[in-house]
Design a protein around this motif. Structure first.
Motif, PDB file in Angstrom:
ATOM      1  N   ASP A 401       0.807  -1.231   0.000  1.00  0.00           N
ATOM      2  CA  ASP A 401       0.000   0.000   0.000  1.00  0.00           C
ATOM      3  C   ASP A 401       0.838   1.278   0.000  1.00  0.00           C
ATOM      4  O   ASP A 401       0.395   2.317   0.506  1.00  0.00           O
ATOM      5  N   THR A 402       2.023   1.235  -0.589  1.00  0.00           N
ATOM      6  CA  THR A 402       2.877   2.424  -0.569  1.00  0.00           C
ATOM      7  C   THR A 402       2.219   3.616  -1.259  1.00  0.00           C
ATOM      8  O   THR A 402       2.415   4.764  -0.851  1.00  0.00           O
ATOM      9  N   SER A 403       1.430   3.376  -2.293  1.00  0.00           N
ATOM     10  CA  SER A 403       0.762   4.489  -2.974  1.00  0.00           C
ATOM     11  C   SER A 403      -0.168   5.246  -2.036  1.00  0.00           C
ATOM     12  O   SER A 403      -0.462   6.424  -2.262  1.00  0.00           O
ATOM     13  N   GLN A 404      -0.626   4.592  -0.979  1.00  0.00           N
ATOM     14  CA  GLN A 404      -1.505   5.227  -0.003  1.00  0.00           C
ATOM     15  C   GLN A 404      -0.718   5.909   1.120  1.00  0.00           C
ATOM     16  O   GLN A 404      -1.290   6.688   1.884  1.00  0.00           O
ATOM     17  N   LYS A 405       0.564   5.629   1.201  1.00  0.00           N
ATOM     18  CA  LYS A 405       1.367   6.088   2.332  1.00  0.00           C
ATOM     19  C   LYS A 405       2.214   7.322   2.026  1.00  0.00           C
ATOM     20  O   LYS A 405       2.509   8.105   2.932  1.00  0.00           O
ATOM     21  N   GLY A 444       9.190  -3.594 -10.873  1.00  0.00           N
ATOM     22  CA  GLY A 444       9.155  -5.007 -10.507  1.00  0.00           C
ATOM     23  C   GLY A 444      10.410  -5.765 -10.887  1.00  0.00           C
ATOM     24  O   GLY A 444      10.378  -6.993 -11.027  1.00  0.00           O
ATOM     25  N   ILE A 445      11.519  -5.064 -11.029  1.00  0.00           N
ATOM     26  CA  ILE A 445      12.816  -5.682 -11.362  1.00  0.00           C
ATOM     27  C   ILE A 445      13.855  -5.125 -10.403  1.00  0.00           C
ATOM     28  O   ILE A 445      13.982  -3.899 -10.269  1.00  0.00           O
ATOM     29  N   ASP A 446      14.594  -5.994  -9.722  1.00  0.00           N
ATOM     30  CA  ASP A 446      15.548  -5.501  -8.736  1.00  0.00           C
ATOM     31  C   ASP A 446      16.812  -4.980  -9.397  1.00  0.00           C
ATOM     32  O   ASP A 446      16.930  -4.955 -10.635  1.00  0.00           O
ATOM     33  N   ASP A 457      -1.138  -3.509  -3.277  1.00  0.00           N
ATOM     34  CA  ASP A 457      -1.372  -2.066  -3.268  1.00  0.00           C
ATOM     35  C   ASP A 457      -2.630  -1.828  -4.092  1.00  0.00           C
ATOM     36  O   ASP A 457      -2.737  -2.329  -5.211  1.00  0.00           O
ATOM     37  N   PRO A 458      -3.606  -1.076  -3.572  1.00  0.00           N
ATOM     38  CA  PRO A 458      -4.861  -0.900  -4.321  1.00  0.00           C
ATOM     39  C   PRO A 458      -4.700  -0.194  -5.657  1.00  0.00           C
ATOM     40  O   PRO A 458      -5.566  -0.315  -6.528  1.00  0.00           O
ATOM     41  N   ARG A 459      -3.581   0.519  -5.862  1.00  0.00           N
ATOM     42  CA  ARG A 459      -3.385   1.234  -7.121  1.00  0.00           C
ATOM     43  C   ARG A 459      -2.236   0.658  -7.951  1.00  0.00           C
ATOM     44  O   ARG A 459      -1.793   1.268  -8.923  1.00  0.00           O
ATOM     45  N   LEU A 460      -1.757  -0.518  -7.550  1.00  0.00           N
ATOM     46  CA  LEU A 460      -0.582  -1.084  -8.214  1.00  0.00           C
ATOM     47  C   LEU A 460      -0.813  -1.301  -9.701  1.00  0.00           C
ATOM     48  O   LEU A 460       0.010  -0.889 -10.534  1.00  0.00           O
ATOM     49  N   ARG A 461      -1.910  -1.959 -10.051  1.00  0.00           N
ATOM     50  CA  ARG A 461      -2.149  -2.256 -11.466  1.00  0.00           C
ATOM     51  C   ARG A 461      -2.257  -0.968 -12.279  1.00  0.00           C
ATOM     52  O   ARG A 461      -1.680  -0.854 -13.359  1.00  0.00           O
ATOM     53  N   ASP A 465       0.376   0.058 -15.154  1.00  0.00           N
ATOM     54  CA  ASP A 465      -0.136   0.281 -16.508  1.00  0.00           C
ATOM     55  C   ASP A 465       0.359   1.618 -17.056  1.00  0.00           C
ATOM     56  O   ASP A 465       0.672   1.739 -18.248  1.00  0.00           O
ATOM     57  N   LYS A 466       0.419   2.619 -16.186  1.00  0.00           N
ATOM     58  CA  LYS A 466       0.907   3.926 -16.632  1.00  0.00           C
ATOM     59  C   LYS A 466       2.362   3.867 -17.071  1.00  0.00           C
ATOM     60  O   LYS A 466       2.796   4.626 -17.939  1.00  0.00           O
ATOM     61  N   LEU A 467       3.112   2.957 -16.445  1.00  0.00           N
ATOM     62  CA  LEU A 467       4.544   2.836 -16.759  1.00  0.00           C
ATOM     63  C   LEU A 467       4.808   1.701 -17.745  1.00  0.00           C
ATOM     64  O   LEU A 467       5.971   1.324 -17.946  1.00  0.00           O
ATOM     65  N   SER A 468       3.766   1.184 -18.372  1.00  0.00           N
ATOM     66  CA  SER A 468       3.933   0.031 -19.262  1.00  0.00           C
ATOM     67  C   SER A 468       4.880   0.368 -20.415  1.00  0.00           C
ATOM     68  O   SER A 468       4.884   1.480 -20.947  1.00  0.00           O
ATOM     69  N   GLY A 469       5.676  -0.604 -20.758  1.00  0.00           N
ATOM     70  CA  GLY A 469       6.621  -0.437 -21.864  1.00  0.00           C
ATOM     71  C   GLY A 469       7.976   0.088 -21.449  1.00  0.00           C
ATOM     72  O   GLY A 469       8.934   0.039 -22.225  1.00  0.00           O
ATOM     73  N   ILE A 470       8.095   0.594 -20.233  1.00  0.00           N
ATOM     74  CA  ILE A 470       9.369   1.137 -19.767  1.00  0.00           C
ATOM     75  C   ILE A 470      10.275  -0.002 -19.322  1.00  0.00           C
ATOM     76  O   ILE A 470       9.854  -0.898 -18.589  1.00  0.00           O
TER      77      ILE A 470
END
Length: 531
Positions: A401-405, A444-446, A457-461, A465-470
């Motif tokens: 839930d980091t997006s909420q924190k 999602g890559i270390d 995280d409730p906003r993870l997807r 999606d906003k960062l897709s392709g990066i």
């Protein structure tokens, strides 16, 4: 042997175990006859903290009844309670390696909100009931989506008669109306969730239903005044690090002779066991607003004060002293391959980063709550809590839930800097870097190029999606704009990073981290040793 009422005396003979010194069955009978305290959310924190405090009060002859717990989200938690006669083992793991094992018998009954609705209603009808408390996480009070639109199930509840409510907060509103009808005695609804102004969040959700039902003439003005005025919704601040139950603790308890101590993962994703592992430090500060009296929790270290000081305690902890370093360590730990907070704390770069984050940037604008010393609290965080290797907390748990924190962990203090001295806000180095680390975490890559699963995280997807392709290896202008769109969402950041003069700084750090494997470590190290 099985953890049970029948075996309590034998368990008490085990080395290092403390079992209830009172008649558990008698206390349970007293509780059911005249309940004082009902708690929603019977997870790990509740058993490690509130239930243990009640036990201490009973043993000191300051209470004659225990606490009843009810779960509304995960019925399997209650199933675990039932397998051990509502007993649990509280395992305190001290920083010096010593261990305390306390069998907690203060939980008089465990209920499921849906299956045991009539029993819950009976408890609400009792004039003796003083406090209804909650550890359901701030998500438990959500009645609308990110756009402010009411959730579909909530709309349905608002159109129904109160007794037909099916959502959690709708049921809570109905139960208060039922209490008004049956006994009419006021009660305190005390959120003990780890979020700012938690009492107002709870009240706002309940009053949304009361407003709708009054508008539809389902309830009277007198009913409405009871829910809005007779019932109180105190604010609170709670703090005790209680990670998921550790399998190593299960092995220790099995070696002691206790059976069936295995960690379970429920279908809802809850990690639980017949025991909880926790640290010694604990804090609970509550607004003293109890219209029907309250348990004497001040005798076990709970601080009762006014709303302003509760708010200050929350701001001290959440914005400066504990949660900011935890959040920074969570995302960095995932990126740098750590699975232990204590082990991560030994990392020179990370340790120095969070030290500067707290002491160089946080403490100059820390809010002093007066009832707790910020300096002493922060010293305890660094000298005892984060380095406690026996707690076995993980970055992955804290990263949830980091997006909420972020808005609370960092946005509040950045805004405070902007109001006091805009030039100092623009000069901040470590707070904005946490946003950059988090943007990199969302990939999602270390740092070695190995994929990992981001924590819930409730906003993870939406964010991914906003960062897709990066991908690692270079950022295009289009990629940069995707990242900026996240930083310009004030519901996430909690402040105007562009106005603060920090957005470009964050993007620059993020782009450097995205250059290649090993870049996160390089950027982290260079932030501490600027050229």
């Amino acid at each position: 042997m099985r953890l049970s009422i029948e075996n309590l005396r034998e368990i008490g003979r085990l080395p290092g175990y403390h079992v209830p010194s009172y008649d558990v069955e008698r206390v349970r009978s007293n509780t059911i006859e005249n309940p004082l305290w009902l708690h929603f959310g019977g997870g790990n924190l509740f058993r490690a903290f509130q239930a243990a405090d009640v036990q201490t009060l009973i043993e000191r002859d300051l209470m004659t009844s225990g606490v009843i717990t009810c779960d509304s989200y995960d019925d399997e938690i209650v199933d675990v309670y039932h397998r051990t006669d509502d007993l649990s083992v509280q395992v305190i793991l001290n920083a010096d390696g010593s261990v305390e094992k306390n069998v907690i018998g203060s939980i008089a009954r465990s209920l499921k909100l849906d299956a045991d609705r009539e029993l819950v209603k009976e408890i609400y009808s009792k004039p003796s009931l003083q406090m209804i408390s909650f550890t359901v996480t701030e998500k438990g009070y959500l009645i609308s989506d990110n756009n402010g639109e009411l959730l579909g199930a909530v709309k349905q509840d608002m159109d129904r008669m109160p007794e037909q409510a099916g959502t959690f907060c709708g049921i809570l509103a109905y139960l208060l109306l039922y209490r008004k009808k049956t006994c009419g005695v006021p009660v305190a609804m005390v959120s003990m969730d780890n979020c700012a102004h938690n009492g107002d969040r709870l009240k706002s959700a309940i009053m949304a239903f009361a407003d709708a039902w009054r508008d539809r003439r389902y309830i009277s003005e007198e009913d409405y005044r009871y829910v809005s005025g007779s019932v109180t919704y105190p604010w609170s601040m709670i703090d005790r690090i209680t990670p998921r139950p550790s399998p190593e603790i299960a092995d220790m308890l099995k070696q002691d002779g206790l059976e069936d101590m295995n960690v379970r993962v429920t279908s809802q994703g809850t990690f639980l066991a017949p025991y909880v592992n926790t640290e010694r430090p604990k804090y609970l500060v509550i607004e003293d607003n109890f219209p029907n009296g309250r348990p004497p929790l001040e005798n076990v270290g709970v601080i009762f004060t006014d709303r302003e000081r509760v708010d200050r305690c929350e701001l001290m902890k959440v914005c400066t002293c504990l949660n900011p370093p935890q959040t920074a360590m969570a995302v960095l730990g995932c990126l740098l391959g750590y699975t232990s907070i204590a082990k991560e704390f030994e990392d020179r770069d990370i340790h120095e980063f969070i030290y500067r984050l707290c002491y160089d940037e946080g403490m100059p604008v820390v809010v002093d709550p007066e009832v707790i010393s910020p300096a002493a609290f922060e010293a305890e965080v660094f000298d005892e809590r984060l380095k406690n290797k026996y707690i076995r907390d993980t970055p992955q748990r804290i990263a949830s839930d980091t997006s909420q924190k972020l808005q609370f962990r960092f946005g509040v203090n950045i805004t405070r800097y902007m109001k006091r001295n805009p030039a100092k806000a623009a000069a901040l180095r470590y707070m904005p870097m946490v946003y950059a680390f988090w943007l990199r975490y969302l990939l999602g890559i270390d740092d070695t190029g190995k994929p990992y699963t981001c924590s819930n995280d409730p906003r993870l997807r939406e964010l991914q999606d906003k960062l897709s392709g990066i991908q690692l290896g270079g950022i295009s202008p289009e990629d940069e704009q995707k990242a900026r769109s996240i930083l310009e969402d004030h519901t996430i950041t909690g402040t105007d990073l562009q106005k603060a003069g920090l957005e470009d700084k964050i993007i620059s750090s993020w782009k450097s981290m995205m250059a290649s494997t090993g870049a996160v470590r390089k950027v982290l190290h260079e932030s501490l040793n600027p050229i």
